[in-house]
Design a protein around this motif. Sequence first.
Motif, PDB file in Angstrom:
ATOM      1  N   ASN A 104       0.690 -41.207 -57.472  1.00 57.55           N
ATOM      2  CA  ASN A 104       0.309 -40.499 -58.800  1.00 57.55           C
ATOM      3  C   ASN A 104      -0.498 -39.381 -58.331  1.00 57.55           C
ATOM      4  O   ASN A 104      -0.787 -39.148 -57.279  1.00 57.55           O
ATOM      5  CB  ASN A 104      -0.292 -41.460 -59.709  1.00 57.55           C
ATOM      6  CG  ASN A 104      -1.562 -41.737 -59.123  1.00 57.55           C
ATOM      7  OD1 ASN A 104      -2.274 -41.280 -59.091  1.00 57.55           O
ATOM      8  ND2 ASN A 104      -1.743 -43.389 -59.244  1.00 57.55           N
ATOM      9  N   VAL A 105      -0.559 -38.586 -59.392  1.00 61.87           N
ATOM     10  CA  VAL A 105      -1.183 -37.093 -59.100  1.00 61.87           C
ATOM     11  C   VAL A 105      -2.670 -37.562 -58.749  1.00 61.87           C
ATOM     12  O   VAL A 105      -3.367 -36.616 -57.790  1.00 61.87           O
ATOM     13  CB  VAL A 105      -1.123 -36.358 -60.577  1.00 61.87           C
ATOM     14  CG1 VAL A 105      -1.721 -34.795 -60.229  1.00 61.87           C
ATOM     15  CG2 VAL A 105       0.631 -35.874 -60.624  1.00 61.87           C
ATOM     16  N   THR A 106      -3.348 -38.157 -59.389  1.00 60.07           N
ATOM     17  CA  THR A 106      -4.779 -38.547 -59.174  1.00 60.07           C
ATOM     18  C   THR A 106      -5.072 -38.778 -57.520  1.00 60.07           C
ATOM     19  O   THR A 106      -5.723 -38.190 -56.977  1.00 60.07           O
ATOM     20  CB  THR A 106      -5.223 -39.589 -59.828  1.00 60.07           C
ATOM     21  OG1 THR A 106      -5.067 -39.186 -61.190  1.00 60.07           O
ATOM     22  CG2 THR A 106      -6.891 -39.857 -59.817  1.00 60.07           C
ATOM     23  N   ARG A 107      -4.006 -39.608 -57.151  1.00 57.47           N
ATOM     24  CA  ARG A 107      -4.207 -40.161 -55.663  1.00 57.47           C
ATOM     25  C   ARG A 107      -3.758 -39.008 -54.791  1.00 57.47           C
ATOM     26  O   ARG A 107      -4.328 -38.865 -53.653  1.00 57.47           O
ATOM     27  CB  ARG A 107      -3.259 -41.218 -55.314  1.00 57.47           C
ATOM     28  CG  ARG A 107      -3.851 -42.034 -54.251  1.00 57.47           C
ATOM     29  CD  ARG A 107      -3.262 -43.495 -54.470  1.00 57.47           C
ATOM     30  NE  ARG A 107      -1.893 -43.838 -54.610  1.00 57.47           N
ATOM     31  CZ  ARG A 107      -1.146 -44.597 -55.283  1.00 57.47           C
ATOM     32  NH1 ARG A 107      -2.051 -45.686 -56.133  1.00 57.47           N
ATOM     33  NH2 ARG A 107       0.250 -44.739 -55.659  1.00 57.47           N
ATOM     34  N   VAL A 108      -2.819 -38.155 -55.227  1.00 56.02           N
ATOM     35  CA  VAL A 108      -2.700 -37.138 -54.309  1.00 56.02           C
ATOM     36  C   VAL A 108      -3.849 -35.829 -54.125  1.00 56.02           C
ATOM     37  O   VAL A 108      -4.251 -35.786 -53.394  1.00 56.02           O
ATOM     38  CB  VAL A 108      -1.467 -35.911 -55.075  1.00 56.02           C
ATOM     39  CG1 VAL A 108      -1.360 -34.761 -54.322  1.00 56.02           C
ATOM     40  CG2 VAL A 108      -0.078 -36.901 -54.992  1.00 56.02           C
ATOM     41  N   MET A 109      -4.615 -35.589 -55.301  1.00 56.92           N
ATOM     42  CA  MET A 109      -5.631 -34.647 -55.412  1.00 56.92           C
ATOM     43  C   MET A 109      -6.688 -35.494 -54.706  1.00 56.92           C
ATOM     44  O   MET A 109      -7.288 -34.872 -53.866  1.00 56.92           O
ATOM     45  CB  MET A 109      -6.009 -34.604 -56.847  1.00 56.92           C
ATOM     46  CG  MET A 109      -4.847 -33.964 -57.761  1.00 56.92           C
ATOM     47  SD  MET A 109      -4.603 -32.034 -56.921  1.00 56.92           S
ATOM     48  CE  MET A 109      -3.240 -31.565 -58.237  1.00 56.92           C
ATOM     49  N   ALA A 110      -6.836 -36.722 -54.846  1.00 58.26           N
ATOM     50  CA  ALA A 110      -7.944 -37.460 -54.285  1.00 58.26           C
ATOM     51  C   ALA A 110      -7.881 -37.436 -52.792  1.00 58.26           C
ATOM     52  O   ALA A 110      -8.984 -37.189 -52.011  1.00 58.26           O
ATOM     53  CB  ALA A 110      -8.011 -38.886 -54.660  1.00 58.26           C
ATOM     54  N   GLN A 111      -6.764 -37.486 -52.298  1.00 59.87           N
ATOM     55  CA  GLN A 111      -6.351 -37.352 -50.766  1.00 59.87           C
ATOM     56  C   GLN A 111      -6.707 -35.983 -50.175  1.00 59.87           C
ATOM     57  O   GLN A 111      -7.460 -35.560 -49.173  1.00 59.87           O
ATOM     58  CB  GLN A 111      -5.400 -37.838 -50.203  1.00 59.87           C
ATOM     59  CG  GLN A 111      -4.808 -39.272 -50.521  1.00 59.87           C
ATOM     60  CD  GLN A 111      -3.527 -39.676 -49.915  1.00 59.87           C
ATOM     61  OE1 GLN A 111      -3.226 -39.749 -48.872  1.00 59.87           O
ATOM     62  NE2 GLN A 111      -2.639 -40.085 -51.030  1.00 59.87           N
ATOM     63  N   VAL A 112      -6.564 -34.894 -51.247  1.00 56.96           N
ATOM     64  CA  VAL A 112      -6.996 -33.506 -50.801  1.00 56.96           C
ATOM     65  C   VAL A 112      -8.366 -33.323 -50.746  1.00 56.96           C
ATOM     66  O   VAL A 112      -8.801 -32.713 -49.899  1.00 56.96           O
ATOM     67  CB  VAL A 112      -6.217 -32.468 -51.915  1.00 56.96           C
ATOM     68  CG1 VAL A 112      -6.707 -31.088 -51.536  1.00 56.96           C
ATOM     69  CG2 VAL A 112      -4.752 -32.672 -51.780  1.00 56.96           C
ATOM     70  N   LEU A 113      -9.210 -33.779 -51.525  1.00 55.51           N
ATOM     71  CA  LEU A 113     -10.542 -34.059 -51.533  1.00 55.51           C
ATOM     72  C   LEU A 113     -10.994 -34.658 -50.236  1.00 55.51           C
ATOM     73  O   LEU A 113     -11.827 -33.973 -49.657  1.00 55.51           O
ATOM     74  CB  LEU A 113     -11.258 -34.516 -52.871  1.00 55.51           C
ATOM     75  CG  LEU A 113     -10.858 -33.627 -54.132  1.00 55.51           C
ATOM     76  CD1 LEU A 113     -11.323 -34.613 -55.474  1.00 55.51           C
ATOM     77  CD2 LEU A 113     -11.710 -32.280 -54.274  1.00 55.51           C
ATOM     78  N   LEU A 114     -10.415 -35.731 -50.134  1.00 57.41           N
ATOM     79  CA  LEU A 114     -10.807 -36.681 -48.972  1.00 57.41           C
ATOM     80  C   LEU A 114     -10.736 -35.755 -47.601  1.00 57.41           C
ATOM     81  O   LEU A 114     -11.522 -35.740 -46.625  1.00 57.41           O
ATOM     82  CB  LEU A 114     -10.250 -37.818 -48.841  1.00 57.41           C
ATOM     83  CG  LEU A 114     -10.421 -38.780 -47.691  1.00 57.41           C
ATOM     84  CD1 LEU A 114     -11.812 -39.294 -48.209  1.00 57.41           C
ATOM     85  CD2 LEU A 114      -9.470 -39.998 -47.892  1.00 57.41           C
ATOM     86  N   ALA A 115      -9.590 -35.185 -47.642  1.00 55.84           N
ATOM     87  CA  ALA A 115      -9.298 -34.332 -46.426  1.00 55.84           C
ATOM     88  C   ALA A 115     -10.198 -32.977 -46.259  1.00 55.84           C
ATOM     89  O   ALA A 115     -10.456 -32.753 -44.959  1.00 55.84           O
ATOM     90  CB  ALA A 115      -7.874 -33.754 -46.519  1.00 55.84           C
ATOM     91  N   MET A 116     -10.818 -32.769 -47.275  1.00 57.50           N
ATOM     92  CA  MET A 116     -11.862 -31.689 -47.237  1.00 57.50           C
ATOM     93  C   MET A 116     -13.254 -31.886 -46.837  1.00 57.50           C
ATOM     94  O   MET A 116     -14.014 -31.323 -46.547  1.00 57.50           O
ATOM     95  CB  MET A 116     -11.886 -30.830 -48.380  1.00 57.50           C
ATOM     96  CG  MET A 116     -10.395 -29.982 -48.809  1.00 57.50           C
ATOM     97  SD  MET A 116     -10.828 -29.239 -50.346  1.00 57.50           S
ATOM     98  CE  MET A 116     -12.024 -27.959 -49.710  1.00 57.50           C
ATOM     99  N   VAL A 117     -13.301 -33.261 -46.550  1.00 57.40           N
ATOM    100  CA  VAL A 117     -14.943 -33.615 -46.282  1.00 57.40           C
ATOM    101  C   VAL A 117     -15.387 -33.524 -45.374  1.00 57.40           C
ATOM    102  O   VAL A 117     -16.527 -32.955 -45.132  1.00 57.40           O
ATOM    103  CB  VAL A 117     -14.930 -35.427 -46.737  1.00 57.40           C
ATOM    104  CG1 VAL A 117     -16.174 -36.039 -46.187  1.00 57.40           C
ATOM    105  CG2 VAL A 117     -14.878 -35.733 -48.303  1.00 57.40           C
ATOM    106  N   PRO A 118     -14.627 -33.798 -43.928  1.00 61.98           N
ATOM    107  CA  PRO A 118     -15.191 -33.258 -42.736  1.00 61.98           C
ATOM    108  C   PRO A 118     -15.459 -31.800 -42.781  1.00 61.98           C
ATOM    109  O   PRO A 118     -16.708 -31.296 -42.271  1.00 61.98           O
ATOM    110  CB  PRO A 118     -13.913 -33.455 -41.750  1.00 61.98           C
ATOM    111  CG  PRO A 118     -13.042 -34.359 -42.537  1.00 61.98           C
ATOM    112  CD  PRO A 118     -13.345 -34.073 -43.954  1.00 61.98           C
TER     113      PRO A 118
END
Lengths: 526, 348
Positions: B16-30
């Motif tokens: 789902n879109v939320t999970r896609v966006m959440a993974q993008v956010l997660l990927a930006m954390v480092p």
Amino acid sequence: MSATAPLTLGHFHGGIHMPDHKAESTTQPVAAVKIPPQLILPLQQHIGAPAKAVVSAGEHVLKGQLIAAASGRVSAPIHAPTSGVISAIEDHLVPHSSGLSARCIIIDTDGRDEWAELPPPIDDFTSADNAVLIERIRESGIVGLGGATFPSSIKMEARNNSIDTLIINAAECEPYITCDDMLMREQADQIVSGIRIIQHILGAKRCLIGIEDNKPEAIKSMSAAVAAASLQHTDVVTVPTLYPSGGERQLTLLLTGKEVPSHGIPANIGIVCQNVGTVYAIADAVLKGRPLISRIVTITGEGVAQPQNVYSLIGTSAGELVSQAGGYTGKANQLICGGPMMGYSMPTDEVPVTKGVNCLLVASEQDCPPPEPATACIRCGKCAEACPAQLLPQQLYWHSRSRNFDKAQDYHLFDCIECGCCSHVCPSHIQLVHYYRFAKTQIWSKEKEKIKADHARQRHEARVARLERIAAERKARMRKKKAVLKSKKGGGDSAKKAVIAAAVKRAAAKKSAAMAATDSNQSATE
Amino acid sequence: MQFSTYSSPHTGHTENVTRVMAQVLLAMVPGIIAMTWYFGWGVVINILLASLAAVSAEAFVLKLRKRAVAPVIMDLSAVVTAVLFAVSIPPLLPWWLTVGGMLFAIIVVKQLYGGLGFNPFNPAMAAYVLLLVSYPTEMTQWLPPRELSTHSLDFLTTLGIIFGNALPQGLSWDALTMATPLDEMRTQLDMGKMISEIRQSPLWGDYGGLGIEWVANWFLLGGLFLLWRRIITWHIPLSMIGAILIMGTAWWLAEPEANPFPAFHLFSGGVILGAFFIATDPVTAVTTKKGQLIFGALIGVLVYSIRSWGGYPDAVAFAVLLMNMAAPTIGYYTQPRVYGEQEKKDGA
């Protein structure tokens, strides 16, 4: 010749892996079910023109008796699945995606299961004429049992020996469905006989039997049967489990490395593809003279107590079959005719099993969760990655949704096989296939309207032309008359006199003839 | 018995879109952590401020449009826009510019076009460009990386600067800020200096801008995570980076003293972030694979060209916006060959 050839020659784009749920319904052998009190036989169980009923209400029919005849080349006859009385010919709910009713023959069964006189078996089919064999298949009402329900005899018709390969579609790629699997486990010998019949008719040089690798028992049994019959150039090919490998186009590519032309059929590239259940039915028709009156149906899902496969008479209602399989569990939420990817969801279990229904999936909310609300398409392209036809589903969606149907066709809308892979992977939960069906039917109905409009225009033009012609003719007559009058004026009275004289002469002749007739009559009565 | 009826397929959805966006956010954390380490609390404050502004703006417009607010906010797309914007702007940017940028991004660039999925331009980049051309001074006041910084600003001081323009006693903007490596390179080259001279500046790290090269490395890691999770595909990042590397190498080989070495282009500005997180925004990019290669490569060409011969030191935002315009056309002409479609023969 080898019994199994493990390698496939091609692979198709996209596709999806998912839990296959096959084990639930393969724990026990295919069961016979008792004859239901009533059978409902839709006149349209195949692609093409609906069959025409040849019986009327109140008539007693025997098992295997023709009750509806094919109307036209692309059509298929229907036979009584058991003996009984025709109670009505009326509209009834049918297994179709529209959820609408259609004309059906309804038989109240008598439980005696009395056979009608069947056509004689053609045991020595190798010396039989092709036309005879094809006619037997046609009159037995056999259609593609994989779900497409295209009349099988048409695929067998002479193509000047252009068919090089026969493909037996036994991939059965949709989750939950196991009827072909069970058929191959239990009836491999008759399937092989069917293959020999089809090979003989088509003159195909080789035969490839495609089975997904999640059916090891079917592969084993088919390989053994092929080896036992020492069939030449016939291979059981194990294909990887990847939905939709059982799509005709996808399987063709897998097995031969060749693509069926867009808007074409496999015969265009020398291939005929038959479902394994159809092959079995063809053997039944040729070797036993039996028409298509029953089929194996998978009854499965968390909503049914004892998932299994059964030999169902065509026309048995879904509810009847489910009760044979132990009835509903509390989890039953959806009734799907077919598999979870391409099956139709039905409102009630009064719907009958037709020739094309291979599975009744009584799904729980775990099996088939209700669709979540759709959100905006983010054009992520997951659908394009999954599409086995290499389409751009998000573009098709965009144009279908905005009713831009020309653009949708530009993006090859009609190459969509409605397999459902795109909807399955869509993160926005858009019912993509639904939009494509909508667009296709809109385009079809527009085309129909156009044909109608063209027809009306032609008629209008013909009418205008006819009126003009009549007017022109009248004018021409008037001119002629005038010319005659003119010439008469010049010719003087002699012509007129001649005409009058001729008329007088004719009248006199008539009179004398009448007189003579009365005389003779009088003399006869005297 | 009555059953529910739905259209096929009946299987549940895998994503789902939320999970896609959440993974993008997660990927930006480092990358965000690295940025905060090198450039201070301003990064975090900007992210929070931009997110708050973006989400509020989205909720406001949805209310005006009489749409359900919660499901749209929950898709996290506004937060992704906000974070991308926040890591692109200077860490001490006055709060009203950050908020103004977000209002523009969400209201004008995204919602006025119809919301998520309908916007032709990348909202974060459009907002960045709007501020860059309208407030060039504020938008180029970058902090030096921590190694070069003489004043370490704590959280409250940073907050004071952003919200009250309150510089600590005895500190001026000139003393506090410093040119970015790309800016420095450009200015020095314009002054006729040679690369070897310019490289003497303490602004340089091993292969890119000091500090910035490490931020880029961490964003690169996030990008690889997105590739692994199949949120993005390799086509756009590879073609964009490839184009920059090819052009960079060609000019560098021709004149190594007048053109910076290729790795400099990748690790001194926004290229890595742009290649993995911005150009790959699916809504505004091309959807066909062949088209993505063209799209990415042309962004790379534009980035190199604008940096080398254009008016701005960094150019990712301009390049992405320009190619957003071309995306639909590229997509139309790069449709994949459909199954069974015959190759068009000459003359046929």
